[in-house]
Design a protein around this motif. Structure first.
Motif, PDB file in Angstrom:
ATOM      1  N   GLY A 380       3.269 -17.975 -10.599  1.00 19.16           N
ATOM      2  CA  GLY A 380       2.440 -17.901  -9.218  1.00 19.16           C
ATOM      3  C   GLY A 380       3.417 -17.447  -8.102  1.00 19.16           C
ATOM      4  O   GLY A 380       2.817 -16.487  -7.136  1.00 19.16           O
ATOM      5  N   LEU A 381       4.412 -17.659  -8.027  1.00 22.11           N
ATOM      6  CA  LEU A 381       5.634 -16.907  -7.210  1.00 22.11           C
ATOM      7  C   LEU A 381       5.584 -15.552  -7.149  1.00 22.11           C
ATOM      8  O   LEU A 381       5.590 -14.932  -6.288  1.00 22.11           O
ATOM      9  N   ILE A 382       5.802 -15.137  -8.530  1.00 24.43           N
ATOM     10  CA  ILE A 382       5.759 -13.777  -8.817  1.00 24.43           C
ATOM     11  C   ILE A 382       4.523 -13.093  -8.093  1.00 24.43           C
ATOM     12  O   ILE A 382       4.630 -11.930  -7.451  1.00 24.43           O
ATOM     13  N   LEU A 383       3.348 -13.598  -8.647  1.00 24.34           N
ATOM     14  CA  LEU A 383       2.291 -12.955  -8.215  1.00 24.34           C
ATOM     15  C   LEU A 383       1.966 -12.967  -6.686  1.00 24.34           C
ATOM     16  O   LEU A 383       1.703 -12.072  -6.071  1.00 24.34           O
ATOM     17  N   LEU A 384       2.071 -14.320  -6.120  1.00 24.59           N
ATOM     18  CA  LEU A 384       2.027 -14.181  -4.521  1.00 24.59           C
ATOM     19  C   LEU A 384       3.058 -13.326  -3.842  1.00 24.59           C
ATOM     20  O   LEU A 384       2.497 -12.679  -2.922  1.00 24.59           O
ATOM     21  N   THR A 385       4.259 -13.505  -4.284  1.00 22.72           N
ATOM     22  CA  THR A 385       5.303 -12.596  -3.555  1.00 22.72           C
ATOM     23  C   THR A 385       4.981 -11.063  -3.955  1.00 22.72           C
ATOM     24  O   THR A 385       5.046 -10.469  -2.954  1.00 22.72           O
ATOM     25  N   GLY A 386       4.683 -10.737  -4.964  1.00 23.16           N
ATOM     26  CA  GLY A 386       4.516  -9.413  -5.457  1.00 23.16           C
ATOM     27  C   GLY A 386       3.566  -8.736  -4.489  1.00 23.16           C
ATOM     28  O   GLY A 386       3.557  -7.680  -3.987  1.00 23.16           O
ATOM     29  N   PHE A 387       2.330  -9.658  -4.401  1.00 19.36           N
ATOM     30  CA  PHE A 387       1.118  -9.137  -3.641  1.00 19.36           C
ATOM     31  C   PHE A 387       1.424  -9.161  -2.023  1.00 19.36           C
ATOM     32  O   PHE A 387       1.129  -8.273  -1.443  1.00 19.36           O
ATOM     33  N   LEU A 388       2.102 -10.372  -1.782  1.00 19.31           N
ATOM     34  CA  LEU A 388       2.256 -10.533  -0.325  1.00 19.31           C
ATOM     35  C   LEU A 388       3.310  -9.447   0.308  1.00 19.31           C
ATOM     36  O   LEU A 388       3.060  -8.801   1.316  1.00 19.31           O
ATOM     37  N   ALA A 389       4.317  -9.226  -0.566  1.00 23.44           N
ATOM     38  CA  ALA A 389       5.153  -8.114  -0.130  1.00 23.44           C
ATOM     39  C   ALA A 389       4.792  -6.483  -0.358  1.00 23.44           C
ATOM     40  O   ALA A 389       5.207  -5.894   0.344  1.00 23.44           O
ATOM     41  N   GLY A 390       3.998  -6.582  -1.422  1.00 25.58           N
ATOM     42  CA  GLY A 390       3.576  -4.978  -1.739  1.00 25.58           C
ATOM     43  C   GLY A 390       2.294  -4.610  -1.008  1.00 25.58           C
ATOM     44  O   GLY A 390       2.046  -3.399  -1.069  1.00 25.58           O
ATOM     45  N   SER A 391       1.405  -5.624  -0.436  1.00 30.38           N
ATOM     46  CA  SER A 391      -0.026  -5.248  -0.088  1.00 30.38           C
ATOM     47  C   SER A 391       0.201  -4.253   1.107  1.00 30.38           C
ATOM     48  O   SER A 391      -0.358  -3.357   0.923  1.00 30.38           O
ATOM     49  N   TYR A 392       1.159  -4.232   2.155  1.00 25.66           N
ATOM     50  CA  TYR A 392       1.100  -3.643   3.319  1.00 25.66           C
ATOM     51  C   TYR A 392       1.702  -2.071   2.791  1.00 25.66           C
ATOM     52  O   TYR A 392       1.195  -1.247   3.263  1.00 25.66           O
ATOM     53  N   PRO A 393       2.975  -2.078   1.789  1.00 30.44           N
ATOM     54  CA  PRO A 393       3.187  -0.781   1.652  1.00 30.44           C
ATOM     55  C   PRO A 393       2.220  -0.050   0.720  1.00 30.44           C
ATOM     56  O   PRO A 393       2.012   1.102   0.991  1.00 30.44           O
ATOM     57  N   ALA A 394       1.581  -0.659  -0.095  1.00 26.50           N
ATOM     58  CA  ALA A 394       0.538  -0.157  -0.914  1.00 26.50           C
ATOM     59  C   ALA A 394      -0.479   0.388  -0.090  1.00 26.50           C
ATOM     60  O   ALA A 394      -0.877   1.528  -0.490  1.00 26.50           O
ATOM     61  N   PHE A 395      -1.115  -0.361   0.459  1.00 28.84           N
ATOM     62  CA  PHE A 395      -2.377   0.352   1.480  1.00 28.84           C
ATOM     63  C   PHE A 395      -1.937   1.329   2.457  1.00 28.84           C
ATOM     64  O   PHE A 395      -2.784   2.448   2.780  1.00 28.84           O
ATOM     65  N   TYR A 396      -0.675   1.195   2.922  1.00 29.93           N
ATOM     66  CA  TYR A 396      -0.051   2.088   4.029  1.00 29.93           C
ATOM     67  C   TYR A 396       0.087   3.562   3.356  1.00 29.93           C
ATOM     68  O   TYR A 396      -0.286   4.633   3.637  1.00 29.93           O
ATOM     69  N   LEU A 397       1.100   3.448   2.224  1.00 25.21           N
ATOM     70  CA  LEU A 397       1.432   4.647   1.541  1.00 25.21           C
ATOM     71  C   LEU A 397       0.296   5.384   0.837  1.00 25.21           C
ATOM     72  O   LEU A 397       0.118   6.841   0.729  1.00 25.21           O
ATOM     73  N   SER A 398      -0.751   4.451   0.275  1.00 26.67           N
ATOM     74  CA  SER A 398      -1.701   5.237  -0.276  1.00 26.67           C
ATOM     75  C   SER A 398      -3.047   6.016   0.687  1.00 26.67           C
ATOM     76  O   SER A 398      -3.839   6.443   0.232  1.00 26.67           O
ATOM     77  N   SER A 399      -2.778   5.722   1.809  1.00 27.31           N
ATOM     78  CA  SER A 399      -3.774   6.224   2.941  1.00 27.31           C
ATOM     79  C   SER A 399      -3.432   7.720   3.438  1.00 27.31           C
ATOM     80  O   SER A 399      -4.025   8.228   4.241  1.00 27.31           O
ATOM     81  N   PHE A 400      -2.000   8.108   2.838  1.00 27.82           N
ATOM     82  CA  PHE A 400      -1.616   9.577   3.326  1.00 27.82           C
ATOM     83  C   PHE A 400      -2.814  10.638   2.867  1.00 27.82           C
ATOM     84  O   PHE A 400      -3.268  10.607   1.657  1.00 27.82           O
ATOM     85  N   ILE A 401      -3.059  11.557   3.619  1.00 27.30           N
ATOM     86  CA  ILE A 401      -4.077  12.657   3.473  1.00 27.30           C
ATOM     87  C   ILE A 401      -3.414  13.863   2.782  1.00 27.30           C
ATOM     88  O   ILE A 401      -2.196  14.251   3.306  1.00 27.30           O
ATOM     89  N   PRO A 402      -3.651  14.265   1.418  1.00 28.41           N
ATOM     90  CA  PRO A 402      -2.907  15.292   0.802  1.00 28.41           C
ATOM     91  C   PRO A 402      -2.386  16.381   1.517  1.00 28.41           C
ATOM     92  O   PRO A 402      -1.362  17.032   1.557  1.00 28.41           O
ATOM     93  N   VAL A 403      -3.530  17.087   2.315  1.00 27.99           N
ATOM     94  CA  VAL A 403      -3.276  18.428   2.960  1.00 27.99           C
ATOM     95  C   VAL A 403      -2.249  18.191   4.079  1.00 27.99           C
ATOM     96  O   VAL A 403      -1.343  19.279   4.073  1.00 27.99           O
ATOM     97  N   LYS A 404      -2.083  17.089   4.624  1.00 32.80           N
ATOM     98  CA  LYS A 404      -1.270  16.816   5.779  1.00 32.80           C
ATOM     99  C   LYS A 404       0.320  16.782   5.073  1.00 32.80           C
ATOM    100  O   LYS A 404       1.418  17.057   5.645  1.00 32.80           O
ATOM    101  N   VAL A 405       0.510  15.832   4.046  1.00 33.44           N
ATOM    102  CA  VAL A 405       1.402  15.489   3.620  1.00 33.44           C
ATOM    103  C   VAL A 405       2.387  16.644   2.885  1.00 33.44           C
ATOM    104  O   VAL A 405       3.469  16.905   2.711  1.00 33.44           O
TER     105      VAL A 405
END
Length: 793
Positions: A380-405
């Motif tokens: 539970g701690l691995i899943l909670l921490t993994g999701f809690l810590a990784g959620s913002y970087p995951a959604f933020y990094l995956s939002s980059f637009i290919p043409v711009k980057v």
């Protein structure tokens, strides 16, 4: 796809070892702190839950109506147990445990002598509480007055590895007892602790007067076992009426309280439970969440700080057809991998820290790797921490637009920076709040430790009155010999251990007392020279003295609190009564209030009477002109020569008083410890933000350098933004911390005033640490060669 994403995640970790080390280390440190706190919370929560029928076992508490206010105590009338068992159908069994204050008695076997905690209980005690038996069983144990039940460790001390059943022990060098059973040692997280158990019938033989006690005398613990836990309401309602039905004039009301809550819920106000140790448990649970949250925020900041380096990877993968969900899955998986590594490292840190914490808290916490619950918590701690810590970087990094980057520098700072600043502010706000609370808890603990107590605890020792010391002539001889030797300057008897709670009564009356006044007054028995021995001041009148014959029967001392309660300006010479049928007592002196039982609360109204038979302790004031060790050795030698059959055990009152501050000391130590880790982890988060901003502004800094900006102006420019964030964190933390500490201090009569100093100190500390953390990165950016950033422009 999963294996490919896993391979990419491991490759990224290996490619950036330094960055991965900081990320995993920060997360592991937060997890280790969180797990340690959760272990302690679980340990406290598991108190008294080892018994088979724990849901059906209840302890009886008593409410006392004192002038319209309800006080709650654990002491019960002796008669309650049998009366309730016979008259309440819902009760399956009941048992008593004596609160005589004489539990530590001498037990001897051959030439071995041990002081054992041996309370007296009904035989039904072993039916209410199920223990594991090494020898004997619950039916035969305590079946006769001479029976004694030993714990396994006590049996080994007395008899070694042989079977002790049927063996005899000598109790108090006077009576022979027979071992009828041996039970396994109780775990430390049980409220009822003992070395041996004696029978209630033996207790009645030792104290014949208890058979004549009325319903108003409360001297024992009472436990009930219900037939069905669903019958609680009916049993409780019936128990509340039982004392009143037997004594119409009583102010006492018994009620049932779950054994499983006995340890955690021990504070009552006006007859209702208001908290207790559960407040501390909740605090540590909240602290565990805060530390874990700070570690997760730190991971988010460090991960998104590398957004520029991961942008082209995201752009290429999107250009090749990867969907956003796939990229989110990859970054979450990376976070899970880091979380798993952090958990493994955290468990290593936890194993290293556990022995220290067990020693610090005097408990026995351990990690049960064979229990499925620990693996569920781990997953539970691995899943909670993994999701809690990784959620913002995951959604933020995956939002980059290919043409711009893929076109070039993406300039992502404007959209992501506010969120990252909010995370840093949240981190520091929590850390600063913890620091302020830790400072105030420590200050309050030191204040209680060092505040004037109204008596002089230094060089004051105490010993039990047993054996030959029960003979008045022999006790006087001892006191004379100790004075002649120069070991002590004075001595006096006392009712019980000097720092322990004592007796109370509602039958104390004085001239002018209102008829509806139900005040409960403390009372203690003492000997001659009491005030000079403990170092307390007689503010009016005199102390007890052998020059006055009446002092042995009809004189009392009172403290200032009782004089104020009576509302009599000069009470010396006033006659009072203890019960309507007893002769009057004359007040001969007023003693200045002193704190010896609860250091945080005011002295309760108390009167003192002289007695040779009711005292259980001898207080000794060591001679300040003589070496401490020499005085102790002389006392032991003289006691051994006059009372050779009883080992001499001296305890310093100062040490006993320190034990009274154990809860505050624990809170102070843990607050400082975890507050320090929280601020350290927060600094890693601040470092992540500094890395991100430095990456975003490196060309701006290079242009400024080309246009003539010096190192100082650039450092000020870079650090100003961070100082604003820390300043904002302080503004948020201050009111929260003030509310928390103000509510905590309400439980003390003697307390510090909340000054600006802890807040200023926390602010200075946070600003200093933040400046040092950020300046390391800012200096590196400011000193960088401008050509490297501008050569492709």
């Amino acid at each position: 796809m999963f294996l490919i994403n896993l391979k990419i995640a491991l490759r990224n970790l290996r490619k950036n070892l330094g960055f991965s080390f900081i990320n995993i280390g920060g997360l592991a440190l937060g997890m280790a702190c969180c797990l340690l706190l959760l272990l302690y919370v679980n340990y406290e929560w598991s108190y008294d839950k080892q018994f088979k029928d724990k849901d059906r076992i209840y302890v009886s508490r008593i409410n006392l109506n004192i002038n319209g206010r309800i006080a709650t105590t654990i002491a019960n009338p002796d008669k309650l147990s049998d009366a309730a068992r016979q008259s309440i159908p819902a009760i399956e069994n009941a048992t008593r445990m004596a609160m005589s204050g004489e539990d530590n008695k001498l037990f001897s076997h051959e030439h071995q002598n041990f002081k054992l905690n041996a309370p007296s209980v009904d035989p039904s005690f072993l039916q209410v509480f199920n223990y594991d038996y090494v020898y004997g069983d619950a039916k035969s144990a305590l079946s006769t007055p001479e029976s004694v039940v030993l714990t396994e460790s006590t049996a080994k001390k007395l008899f070694g590895n042989e079977n002790p059943l049927g063996q005899t022990l000598k109790f108090d060098r006077r009576k022979l007892l027979k071992v009828s059973a041996v039970v396994k040692d109780q775990p430390k997280n049980q409220s009822i602790q003992y070395d041996a158990l004696l029978s209630w019938s033996f207790y009645e033989q030792e104290h014949p007067e208890i058979k004549n006690r009325g319903w108003g005398t409360i001297t024992c613990w009472t436990f009930f076992k219900l037939k069905d836990k669903n019958q609680f309401d009916a049993a409780d309602a019936a128990l509340r009426k039982i004392i009143k039905s037997n004594d119409p004039n009583t102010q006492l009301e018994a009620f049932l309280f779950p054994l499983t809550k006995f340890h955690l819920y021990n504070d009552f106000s006006n007859g209702k439970v208001t908290g207790g140790r559960i407040d501390q448990v909740r605090l540590f649970l909240f602290l565990a969440f805060c530390v874990l949250l700070i570690a997760c925020i730190n991971y988010m900041n460090l991960s998104t700080a590398r957004s520029e380096k991961r942008a082209r990877e995201v752009g290429i993968r999107k250009a090749l057809g990867s969907r956003r969900q796939t990229l989110v899955g990859q970054f979450i998986l990376e976070s899970m991998v880091i979380s798993m590594m952090a958990v493994l490292l955290a468990f290593g840190l936890l194993e290293l820290a556990l022995p220290y914490f067990n020693n610090l808290l005097n408990i026995s916490m351990s990690i049960s790797y064979g229990s499925y619950q620990i693996w569920m918590v781990l997953a539970g701690l691995i899943l909670l921490t993994g999701f809690l810590a990784g959620s913002y970087p995951a959604f933020y990094l995956s939002s980059f637009i290919p043409v711009k980057v893929l076109k070039g520098p993406i300039g992502t700072g404007k959209s992501s920076l506010p969120v990252r600043k909010i995370l840093v502010v949240l981190q520091f706000s929590l850390s600063i709040c913890m620091i302020i609370c830790a400072i105030i808890v420590y200050t309050q603990t030191q204040y209680m430790k060092n505040k004037p107590l109204g008596f002089a605890p230094d060089n004051l020792v105490q010993m039990d009155l047993e054996g030959e010391w029960k003979k008045p002539a022999k006790l006087e001889l001892l006191k004379d010999e100790l004075k002649k030797s120069g070991a002590i300057s004075s001595s006096s008897e006392f009712a019980q251990g000097f720092t322990k709670d004592g007796s109370i009564t509602g039958d104390f009356s004085w001239p002018g007392k209102e008829k509806n006044d139900n005040s409960v007054i403390n009372y203690r028995s003492i000997g001659y020279e009491f005030s000079s021995t403990i170092g307390a001041e007689i503010v009016k009148g005199r102390d007890f003295s052998p020059k006055f014959v009446a002092d042995t029967s009809s004189s009392i001392l009172i403290n200032q609190a009782l004089a104020d309660k009576m509302g009599i300006k000069d009470p010396v010479g006033i006659q009072v009564r203890l019960g309507d049928n007893n002769p009057p007592l004359t007040i001969v002196g007023v003693l200045k209030n002193y704190s010896n039982e609860n250091l945080g609360l005011k002295s309760p109204p108390t009167f003192f009477y002289y007695s040779k038979s009711d005292n259980k302790t001898l207080l000794l004031r060591l001679n300040p002109a003589q070496n401490l060790s020499a005085s102790i050795n002389k006392i032991k030698d003289i006691c051994q020569s006059l009372n050779p059959e009883y080992p001499v055990e001296l305890s310093f009152v100062n040490a006993d008083l320190s034990g009274k501050l154990e809860a505050e000391r624990l809170l102070s130590v843990l607050s400082n410890f975890f507050g320090g880790f929280a601020i350290f982890i927060s600094c890693l988060g601040l470092l992540g933000l500094a890395l991100y901003m430095a990456e975003q502004r490196k060309k701006e800094i290079s242009i400024r350098k080309v246009l003539g900006a010096d190192l100082k102006s650039i450092l000020i420019l870079l650090n100003t933004d961070f100082i604003k964030l820390v300043f904002l964190s302080n503004l948020i933390a201050f009111p929260v911390a003030f509310i928390l500490v103000t509510n905590w201090l309400k439980s003390y009569d003697y307390k510090i005033s909340v000054s600006a100093m802890p807040f200023a100190l926390a602010a200075l500390m946070s600003l200093t640490i933040a400046l040092l953390t950020v300046s390391l990165q800012s200096f590196k950016v400011a000193k960088a060669n401008a050509v490297d950033a501008l050569k492709y422009e």
